[in-house]
Enzyme design. Structure first.
Site, mmCIF file in Angstrom:
data_model
loop_
_atom_site.group_PDB
_atom_site.id
_atom_site.type_symbol
_atom_site.label_atom_id
_atom_site.label_comp_id
_atom_site.label_asym_id
_atom_site.label_seq_id
_atom_site.Cartn_x
_atom_site.Cartn_y
_atom_site.Cartn_z
ATOM 1 N N PRO A 2 0.828 -1.204 0.000
ATOM 2 C CG PRO A 2 -0.832 -1.599 1.578
ATOM 3 C CD PRO A 2 0.493 -2.115 1.097
ATOM 4 C CD GLU A 3 3.132 2.970 -4.328
ATOM 5 O OE1 GLU A 3 3.164 4.158 -4.719
ATOM 6 O OE2 GLU A 3 3.483 2.012 -5.043
ATOM 7 C CE LYS A 58 5.002 4.269 0.749
ATOM 8 N NZ LYS A 58 5.822 3.232 0.067
ATOM 9 C CG HIS A 92 -2.847 -14.684 7.485
ATOM 10 N ND1 HIS A 92 -1.721 -15.378 7.881
ATOM 11 C CD2 HIS A 92 -3.315 -15.299 6.367
ATOM 12 C CE1 HIS A 92 -1.518 -16.376 7.024
ATOM 13 N NE2 HIS A 92 -2.458 -16.353 6.111
ATOM 14 N NE ARG A 261 9.972 -2.140 -5.282
ATOM 15 C CZ ARG A 261 9.198 -1.412 -4.470
ATOM 16 N NH1 ARG A 261 9.747 -0.582 -3.594
ATOM 17 N NH2 ARG A 261 7.887 -1.520 -4.524
#
Length: 271
Positions: A2-3, A58, A92, A261
């Site tokens: 998530p950004e 974040k 989880h 990346r």
């Protein structure tokens, strides 16, 4: 991972359900996330009232009247949901923060790269201390980027993803912003002109604002707190489109690895 838009979407989804609520209790099913969950979480949160929910980079901060804030990061695959208190935990589901109204804030993190830490009200947590400006703030400008980039030989994409330069811009939105600004991700940061950095800063702001409006980008892991997907994925120009045609010029998009990346760009539109 998530950004910024995904974390902002999470914030906006959670805040109306949390602010003003008294915390009834905390259940830690798996206290060994990226870092061990500190004892203050179990000791100080029960009985505290949530006064605000905010974002820095974040990270999400849940402010309380207990003298500090719960500091959360979603990691690679984490999610936060507000659910009825009798909802059975799934695999989880590592942390429950139960609320006075009978609902529960549940943190799910399959890969356990997320974290739940404590920030004292009188201090800035070390994870936040060296962060750069928010990209949607007035402090983030092309002039700021150009001044900071002088003498830097790193690729401009790596520079843009440095959280000490600007926060919250990860692989997805760096790639998209560079494409809109017409800048090759391979170009050295110190060799990008002021005019082009001004275009880049504008592109970052526009793309992030639009991605927030669209609810973020749903790839493998992210869903919003209400379970809805983010729709910005449908708008992606280059990210994840290796070998496809550029939407702007029609040429085949290129692919390389920059700073470990995956990077996709258009060799014609981006110079």
């Amino acid at each position: 991972m998530p950004e910024l838009p995904e974390v902002e979407t999470t914030l906006r989804g959670l805040s109306p359900h949390l602010v003003g609520q008294r915390i009834h209790g905390v259940i830690l099913r798996r206290p060994d996330l990226r870092w061990p969950i500190p004892e203050q979480i179990e000791r100080l949160l029960p009985g505290a009232t949530i006064t605000n929910v905010r974002r820095r980079a974040k990270y999400l901060l849940i402010d309380t009247d207990a003298g500090g804030s719960a500091l959360l990061h979603l990691g690679m695959s984490g999610s936060l949901r507000v659910l009825p208190g009798d909802t059975l935990p799934r695999a989880h589901d590592h942390v429950d923060i139960s609320l006075q109204n009978g609902r529960v804030l549940r943190f799910n993190d399959p890969r356990r790269f997320g974290c739940l830490l404590w920030q004292s009200g009188t201090q800035t947590h070390e994870l936040l201390a060296a962060l750069g400006p928010e990209p949607l703030s007035d402090a983030f400008t092309g002039d700021y980027l150009h001044a900071l980039a002088q003498g830097r030989r790193a690729a401009v994409k790596t520079f843009l993803m440095d959280q000490a330069v600007v926060v919250g811009v990860g692989n997805i939105y760096a790639a998209e912003s560079l494409h809109r600004a017409g800048i090759s991700p391979l170009r050295e940061a110190g060799k990008v002109s002021l005019a082009r950095y001004r275009r880049l800063a504008d592109a970052v702001k526009d793309i992030l604002a639009y991605a927030i409006q669209r609810g973020g980008t749903t790839l493998r892991d992210f869903i919003s707190p209400d379970g809805a997907p983010g729709y910005f994925e449908q708008e992606l120009s280059v990210y994840g489109r290796e070998g496809e045609a550029c939407k702007q010029c029609g040429r085949v998009l290129k692919h390389a690895t920059i700073g470990q990346r995956a990077t996709v760009w258009c060799g014609s539109c981006q110079r």
